[in-house]
Design a protein around this motif. Structure first.
Motif, PDB file in Angstrom:
ATOM      1  N   PRO A   7       7.522  73.778  28.941  1.00 53.18           N
ATOM      2  CA  PRO A   7       7.023  75.038  29.465  1.00 53.18           C
ATOM      3  C   PRO A   7       5.831  74.805  30.395  1.00 53.18           C
ATOM      4  N   LYS A   8       5.710  75.669  31.379  1.00 55.17           N
ATOM      5  CA  LYS A   8       4.614  75.560  32.341  1.00 55.17           C
ATOM      6  C   LYS A   8       3.291  75.852  31.637  1.00 55.17           C
ATOM      7  N   HIS A   9       2.268  75.108  31.996  1.00 51.98           N
ATOM      8  CA  HIS A   9       0.920  75.321  31.475  1.00 51.98           C
ATOM      9  C   HIS A   9       0.202  76.222  32.479  1.00 51.98           C
ATOM     10  N   ILE A  10       0.236  77.524  32.228  1.00 53.54           N
ATOM     11  CA  ILE A  10      -0.287  78.511  33.175  1.00 53.54           C
ATOM     12  C   ILE A  10      -1.773  78.276  33.466  1.00 53.54           C
ATOM     13  N   GLY A  11      -2.545  77.979  32.434  1.00 53.60           N
ATOM     14  CA  GLY A  11      -3.980  77.737  32.627  1.00 53.60           C
ATOM     15  C   GLY A  11      -4.237  76.579  33.564  1.00 53.60           C
ATOM     16  N   ARG A  12      -3.469  75.506  33.413  1.00 56.60           N
ATOM     17  CA  ARG A  12      -3.624  74.345  34.290  1.00 56.60           C
ATOM     18  C   ARG A  12      -3.240  74.721  35.729  1.00 56.60           C
ATOM     19  N   ASN A  13      -2.207  75.537  35.876  1.00 64.25           N
ATOM     20  CA  ASN A  13      -1.808  75.989  37.219  1.00 64.25           C
ATOM     21  C   ASN A  13      -2.929  76.798  37.868  1.00 64.25           C
ATOM     22  N   ILE A  14      -3.532  77.682  37.079  1.00 67.08           N
ATOM     23  CA  ILE A  14      -4.647  78.487  37.603  1.00 67.08           C
ATOM     24  C   ILE A  14      -5.772  77.560  38.053  1.00 67.08           C
ATOM     25  N   SER A  15      -6.093  76.574  37.225  1.00 63.91           N
ATOM     26  CA  SER A  15      -7.151  75.630  37.549  1.00 63.91           C
ATOM     27  C   SER A  15      -6.869  74.890  38.849  1.00 63.91           C
ATOM     28  N   ARG A  16      -5.643  74.390  39.018  1.00 64.20           N
ATOM     29  CA  ARG A  16      -5.301  73.632  40.221  1.00 64.20           C
ATOM     30  C   ARG A  16      -5.333  74.510  41.472  1.00 64.20           C
ATOM     31  N   THR A  38     -15.076  82.202  29.838  1.00 69.76           N
ATOM     32  CA  THR A  38     -13.759  82.822  29.690  1.00 69.76           C
ATOM     33  C   THR A  38     -12.750  82.157  30.613  1.00 69.76           C
ATOM     34  N   ILE A  39     -13.164  81.878  31.860  1.00 71.46           N
ATOM     35  CA  ILE A  39     -12.268  81.204  32.814  1.00 71.46           C
ATOM     36  C   ILE A  39     -11.910  79.821  32.280  1.00 71.46           C
ATOM     37  N   SER A  40     -12.887  79.111  31.738  1.00 74.97           N
ATOM     38  CA  SER A  40     -12.626  77.797  31.164  1.00 74.97           C
ATOM     39  C   SER A  40     -11.600  77.891  30.041  1.00 74.97           C
ATOM     40  N   ALA A  41     -11.760  78.888  29.185  1.00 73.23           N
ATOM     41  CA  ALA A  41     -10.811  79.076  28.076  1.00 73.23           C
ATOM     42  C   ALA A  41      -9.418  79.407  28.601  1.00 73.23           C
ATOM     43  N   ILE A  42      -9.351  80.260  29.633  1.00 75.34           N
ATOM     44  CA  ILE A  42      -8.054  80.624  30.227  1.00 75.34           C
ATOM     45  C   ILE A  42      -7.375  79.390  30.801  1.00 75.34           C
ATOM     46  N   GLU A  43      -8.150  78.569  31.510  1.00 70.31           N
ATOM     47  CA  GLU A  43      -7.580  77.378  32.146  1.00 70.31           C
ATOM     48  C   GLU A  43      -7.126  76.336  31.125  1.00 70.31           C
ATOM     49  N   ASN A  44      -7.621  76.427  29.918  1.00 76.14           N
ATOM     50  CA  ASN A  44      -7.192  75.511  28.859  1.00 76.14           C
ATOM     51  C   ASN A  44      -6.039  76.075  28.038  1.00 76.14           C
ATOM     52  N   SER A  45      -5.606  77.299  28.353  1.00 77.08           N
ATOM     53  CA  SER A  45      -4.517  77.948  27.611  1.00 77.08           C
ATOM     54  C   SER A  45      -3.184  77.721  28.295  1.00 77.08           C
ATOM     55  N   GLU A  46      -2.156  77.496  27.479  1.00 78.36           N
ATOM     56  CA  GLU A  46      -0.813  77.342  28.036  1.00 78.36           C
ATOM     57  C   GLU A  46      -0.262  78.666  28.523  1.00 78.36           C
TER      58      GLU A  46
END
Length: 129
Positions: A7-16, A38-46
């Motif tokens: 599955p795509k890691h949405i948080g990692r996509n947002i970060s990139r 909060t942004i850091s937590a989002i970027e670490n969430s799948e």
């Protein structure tokens, strides 16, 4: 060996995407009305809440689908396929070989000189009578 797709890691996509747009977490947080943690937590969430994803996509200037389907390989392919070596002439795409601003200045100087020549000519005519 499993054939199931990861599955795509949405948080990692947002970060990139954020990094590619040269945006800091603080800037993204401010744009969506939250804080950097909060942004850091989002970027670490799948996964990310759909409404929050819509807000983030708007702040990043991309579609929700772009975040969900983001692929670094696709980005590198786009860059690789659109990068042009300006040292070689490519069919139908010729680089400018002069500075357009220099041409504007040159034209302006020629116009000023033409006006000076016209004034000088008219003064000779008036003084010659």
């Amino acid at each position: 060996m499993s054939t199931a797709t990861k599955p795509k890691h949405i948080g990692r996509n947002i970060s990139r995407i954020r990094e590619l747009k040269d945006m800091k977490q603080e800037s993204l947080a401010q744009a969506i009305g939250t804080n950097q943690q909060t942004i850091s937590a989002i970027e670490n969430s799948e996964t990310v809440d759909e409404q929050k994803l819509i807000e983030i996509a708007k702040a990043l200037g991309v579609s929700v689908e772009a975040i969900k389907n983001f692929s670094e390989e696709a980005v590198f392919n786009i860059i690789g396929n659109t990068f042009q070596d300006h040292g070689a002439i490519t069919t139908g795409n010729y680089g400018c070989t002069f500075n357009p601003l220099d041409k504007v200045v040159e034209l302006y100087e020629r116009l000023v000189q033409a006006e000076k020549d016209k004034v000088e000519y008219l003064e000779k005519l008036l003084n010659g009578k």
